[in-house]
Design a protein around this motif. Sequence first.
Motif, PDB file in Angstrom:
ATOM      1  N   LYS A 171       0.490  -1.275   0.510  1.00 41.01           N
ATOM      2  CA  LYS A 171      -0.161  -0.022   0.104  1.00 41.01           C
ATOM      3  C   LYS A 171       0.719   0.880   0.463  1.00 41.01           C
ATOM      4  O   LYS A 171       0.448   2.373  -0.611  1.00 41.01           O
ATOM      5  CB  LYS A 171      -0.610   0.237   1.462  1.00 41.01           C
ATOM      6  CG  LYS A 171      -1.539  -1.276   0.947  1.00 41.01           C
ATOM      7  CD  LYS A 171      -2.369  -1.468   2.368  1.00 41.01           C
ATOM      8  CE  LYS A 171      -4.012  -2.302   2.557  1.00 41.01           C
ATOM      9  NZ  LYS A 171      -4.117  -2.841   4.024  1.00 41.01           N
ATOM     10  N   LEU A 172       2.108   1.557   0.663  1.00 36.06           N
ATOM     11  CA  LEU A 172       2.549   2.521   0.744  1.00 36.06           C
ATOM     12  C   LEU A 172       3.183   2.788  -0.765  1.00 36.06           C
ATOM     13  O   LEU A 172       3.440   3.709  -1.148  1.00 36.06           O
ATOM     14  CB  LEU A 172       4.332   2.297   1.506  1.00 36.06           C
ATOM     15  CG  LEU A 172       3.737   2.232   3.461  1.00 36.06           C
ATOM     16  CD1 LEU A 172       4.876   1.664   4.168  1.00 36.06           C
ATOM     17  CD2 LEU A 172       3.147   4.107   3.186  1.00 36.06           C
ATOM     18  N   TRP A 173       3.879   1.837  -1.647  1.00 34.36           N
ATOM     19  CA  TRP A 173       3.992   2.077  -2.503  1.00 34.36           C
ATOM     20  C   TRP A 173       3.573   2.406  -4.146  1.00 34.36           C
ATOM     21  O   TRP A 173       3.042   3.474  -4.860  1.00 34.36           O
ATOM     22  CB  TRP A 173       4.759  -0.015  -3.072  1.00 34.36           C
ATOM     23  CG  TRP A 173       4.646   0.221  -4.371  1.00 34.36           C
ATOM     24  CD1 TRP A 173       2.856   0.077  -6.392  1.00 34.36           C
ATOM     25  CD2 TRP A 173       6.204   0.706  -5.740  1.00 34.36           C
ATOM     26  NE1 TRP A 173       3.790   0.232  -6.754  1.00 34.36           N
ATOM     27  CE2 TRP A 173       5.340   1.058  -7.110  1.00 34.36           C
ATOM     28  CE3 TRP A 173       6.835   1.943  -5.069  1.00 34.36           C
ATOM     29  CZ2 TRP A 173       6.383   1.128  -8.335  1.00 34.36           C
ATOM     30  CZ3 TRP A 173       7.599   2.215  -5.929  1.00 34.36           C
ATOM     31  CH2 TRP A 173       7.986   1.697  -7.940  1.00 34.36           C
ATOM     32  N   ARG A 174       1.491   1.809  -3.542  1.00 33.33           N
ATOM     33  CA  ARG A 174       0.749   2.428  -4.239  1.00 33.33           C
ATOM     34  C   ARG A 174       0.109   4.165  -4.008  1.00 33.33           C
ATOM     35  O   ARG A 174      -0.336   4.842  -4.727  1.00 33.33           O
ATOM     36  CB  ARG A 174      -0.825   1.997  -3.591  1.00 33.33           C
ATOM     37  CG  ARG A 174      -0.420   0.794  -4.254  1.00 33.33           C
ATOM     38  CD  ARG A 174      -2.391   0.261  -4.503  1.00 33.33           C
ATOM     39  NE  ARG A 174      -3.116  -0.694  -3.385  1.00 33.33           N
ATOM     40  CZ  ARG A 174      -2.700  -0.917  -2.944  1.00 33.33           C
ATOM     41  NH1 ARG A 174      -2.162  -1.941  -3.023  1.00 33.33           N
ATOM     42  NH2 ARG A 174      -4.045  -1.861  -1.995  1.00 33.33           N
ATOM     43  N   VAL A 175       0.915   4.395  -2.192  1.00 32.90           N
ATOM     44  CA  VAL A 175       0.467   5.895  -2.681  1.00 32.90           C
ATOM     45  C   VAL A 175       2.283   6.587  -3.468  1.00 32.90           C
ATOM     46  O   VAL A 175       0.749   7.879  -3.490  1.00 32.90           O
ATOM     47  CB  VAL A 175       1.297   6.008  -1.030  1.00 32.90           C
ATOM     48  CG1 VAL A 175       0.987   7.665  -0.683  1.00 32.90           C
ATOM     49  CG2 VAL A 175      -0.096   5.850  -0.130  1.00 32.90           C
ATOM     50  N   LEU A 176       2.903   5.937  -3.531  1.00 35.45           N
ATOM     51  CA  LEU A 176       4.166   6.554  -4.076  1.00 35.45           C
ATOM     52  C   LEU A 176       3.982   6.744  -5.470  1.00 35.45           C
ATOM     53  O   LEU A 176       3.818   7.830  -6.391  1.00 35.45           O
ATOM     54  CB  LEU A 176       5.612   5.600  -4.024  1.00 35.45           C
ATOM     55  CG  LEU A 176       6.456   6.586  -4.629  1.00 35.45           C
ATOM     56  CD1 LEU A 176       7.535   7.369  -3.606  1.00 35.45           C
ATOM     57  CD2 LEU A 176       7.729   5.520  -5.344  1.00 35.45           C
ATOM     58  N   LEU A 182       7.593  12.010  -4.603  1.00 36.10           N
ATOM     59  CA  LEU A 182       8.598  11.597  -4.730  1.00 36.10           C
ATOM     60  C   LEU A 182       9.339  10.563  -3.787  1.00 36.10           C
ATOM     61  O   LEU A 182      10.438  10.156  -4.048  1.00 36.10           O
ATOM     62  CB  LEU A 182       9.786  12.696  -5.059  1.00 36.10           C
ATOM     63  CG  LEU A 182       9.533  13.536  -6.072  1.00 36.10           C
ATOM     64  CD1 LEU A 182       9.997  14.871  -5.877  1.00 36.10           C
ATOM     65  CD2 LEU A 182       9.465  12.611  -7.337  1.00 36.10           C
ATOM     66  N   LEU A 183       8.696  10.685  -2.539  1.00 34.09           N
ATOM     67  CA  LEU A 183       9.398  10.101  -1.177  1.00 34.09           C
ATOM     68  C   LEU A 183       8.263   9.319  -0.232  1.00 34.09           C
ATOM     69  O   LEU A 183       7.274  10.419  -0.158  1.00 34.09           O
ATOM     70  CB  LEU A 183      10.536  10.910  -0.466  1.00 34.09           C
ATOM     71  CG  LEU A 183      10.531  10.108   0.714  1.00 34.09           C
ATOM     72  CD1 LEU A 183      11.379   9.379   0.652  1.00 34.09           C
ATOM     73  CD2 LEU A 183      11.053  11.516   1.933  1.00 34.09           C
ATOM     74  N   ASP A 201       4.460   7.798  12.722  1.00 36.44           N
ATOM     75  CA  ASP A 201       4.650   8.433  11.167  1.00 36.44           C
ATOM     76  C   ASP A 201       5.249   9.022  10.074  1.00 36.44           C
ATOM     77  O   ASP A 201       4.223   7.293   9.619  1.00 36.44           O
ATOM     78  CB  ASP A 201       6.274   8.951  12.010  1.00 36.44           C
ATOM     79  CG  ASP A 201       6.608  10.298  11.478  1.00 36.44           C
ATOM     80  OD1 ASP A 201       5.602  11.665  11.208  1.00 36.44           O
ATOM     81  OD2 ASP A 201       7.769  10.920  12.323  1.00 36.44           O
ATOM     82  N   GLY A 202       4.835   9.527   9.784  1.00 35.23           N
ATOM     83  CA  GLY A 202       4.880   9.170   7.907  1.00 35.23           C
ATOM     84  C   GLY A 202       4.859  10.949   7.483  1.00 35.23           C
ATOM     85  O   GLY A 202       5.326  11.992   7.782  1.00 35.23           O
ATOM     86  N   LYS A 203       5.545  10.842   6.389  1.00 33.28           N
ATOM     87  CA  LYS A 203       6.777  11.775   5.230  1.00 33.28           C
ATOM     88  C   LYS A 203       6.284  10.950   4.417  1.00 33.28           C
ATOM     89  O   LYS A 203       6.894  10.175   3.272  1.00 33.28           O
ATOM     90  CB  LYS A 203       7.989  12.087   5.836  1.00 33.28           C
ATOM     91  CG  LYS A 203       8.967  12.593   4.942  1.00 33.28           C
ATOM     92  CD  LYS A 203      10.254  13.139   5.467  1.00 33.28           C
ATOM     93  CE  LYS A 203      11.348  14.011   4.867  1.00 33.28           C
ATOM     94  NZ  LYS A 203      12.608  13.804   5.244  1.00 33.28           N
ATOM     95  N   VAL A 204       5.579  12.273   2.979  1.00 35.03           N
ATOM     96  CA  VAL A 204       5.573  12.299   1.653  1.00 35.03           C
ATOM     97  C   VAL A 204       6.303  13.619   1.288  1.00 35.03           C
ATOM     98  O   VAL A 204       5.419  14.834   1.968  1.00 35.03           O
ATOM     99  CB  VAL A 204       4.124  11.907   1.757  1.00 35.03           C
ATOM    100  CG1 VAL A 204       4.395  12.081   0.332  1.00 35.03           C
ATOM    101  CG2 VAL A 204       3.618  10.708   2.095  1.00 35.03           C
ATOM    102  N   THR A 205       6.376  13.031   0.034  1.00 36.44           N
ATOM    103  CA  THR A 205       6.922  14.142  -0.526  1.00 36.44           C
ATOM    104  C   THR A 205       6.286  14.416  -2.339  1.00 36.44           C
ATOM    105  O   THR A 205       6.705  13.471  -2.580  1.00 36.44           O
ATOM    106  CB  THR A 205       8.003  14.795  -0.910  1.00 36.44           C
ATOM    107  OG1 THR A 205       9.250  14.517   0.092  1.00 36.44           O
ATOM    108  CG2 THR A 205       8.886  15.865  -1.813  1.00 36.44           C
TER     109      THR A 205
END
Length: 376
Positions: A171-176, A182-183, A201-205
Amino acid sequence: MDLYEYQAKELFGRHGIPVPAGKVAATPAEARAISAELDTPVVIKAQVKTGGRGKAGGIRPAAGPAAAESEAEHVIGMDIKGHIARRVLVEAATVPFEEYYAAFLVDRAEGAFLAMVSAQGGMEIEELAARDPDAIVKLPIDPVAGVDADTARQLVGKAGLPEQAAPVLEKLWRVLVEEDALLVEVNPLICTADQQIVALDGKVTVDDNAAFRHSWEYAEESVSLEAQAKAKGLNYVKLDGKVGVIGNGAGLVMSTLDVVAGAGAAPANFLDIGGGASAQVMADGLEIILADPDVRSVLVNVFGGITACDAVANGIVTALQLLGERGHGTPIVVRLDGNNAEVGRRILSDARHPAVRQVSTMDGAAELAARLAAGA
């Protein structure tokens, strides 16, 4: 564009990734109401786009609504590495049984996707990578095949994560991919005592260039130094050191960062004023750097080409005039070379500003800036 933690977790929730229950608050009273609604011990978490919140006191536990209001009052308005916490995430306290690290990113050096997974989370991944590189499993990801169930199981198996973490990695891959990120990083990804996998926690760029494909409503909500610099059209990145750095041209700035590090100091930022910068751009850049409370000295390293050194010198003088007394407290080391360097040096000498020191070589300038940052 970097997202705040609460925004990253909103994306995670849309993609079925478990996250603690919580809501964002802009006032202590709102934090109290959210805590009462959750009816459980909570954690008050500063929402800033930088690391080190815990060390700075920006993450605080609260046993109930009154404590949540009190702790939110401490956190809201807090300055963390030049980022002001305008909001807090009020989140149900979740006790980890084990902590992991997981990330998918665009590896610019290789021009490919990369997965990074470790059974050791909850710490600075850079420190872990330096101390024990084998503790992090790195796997290039085929952009066509992506991360399916088999790949996810391979990742958790190699890293030593429990089997139930594999679907979360998918699922994290699907978010990307689906969010044009980019991250996507979770640190820590935890396993609770009842064997539930949760993104604590979560960090998304996300890629600004893909905004036309999305309904993002993630405007800048703080007046961080990076936001201020962006508004002025400056190419600025906040770092963790104490020597502010300004240069003209990305290559020169990167070299300057290396020379500062070689002199025994850590750079506080990357700031490229560009090849054709005006005196106003120079003044804007210096104003941003001097607003950083971490900066103890500034190194201006300019090789005059399209940007003539006299324009840079005029920009420094103009900035210091605008800053008034604020410009007197931080020493500024200036190295000018190239087009109109002699004129630029004369302008600075004639100004006789007490904060400005001139050095003729890049190494010498870096060494002086490092000493001044250390208080020597």
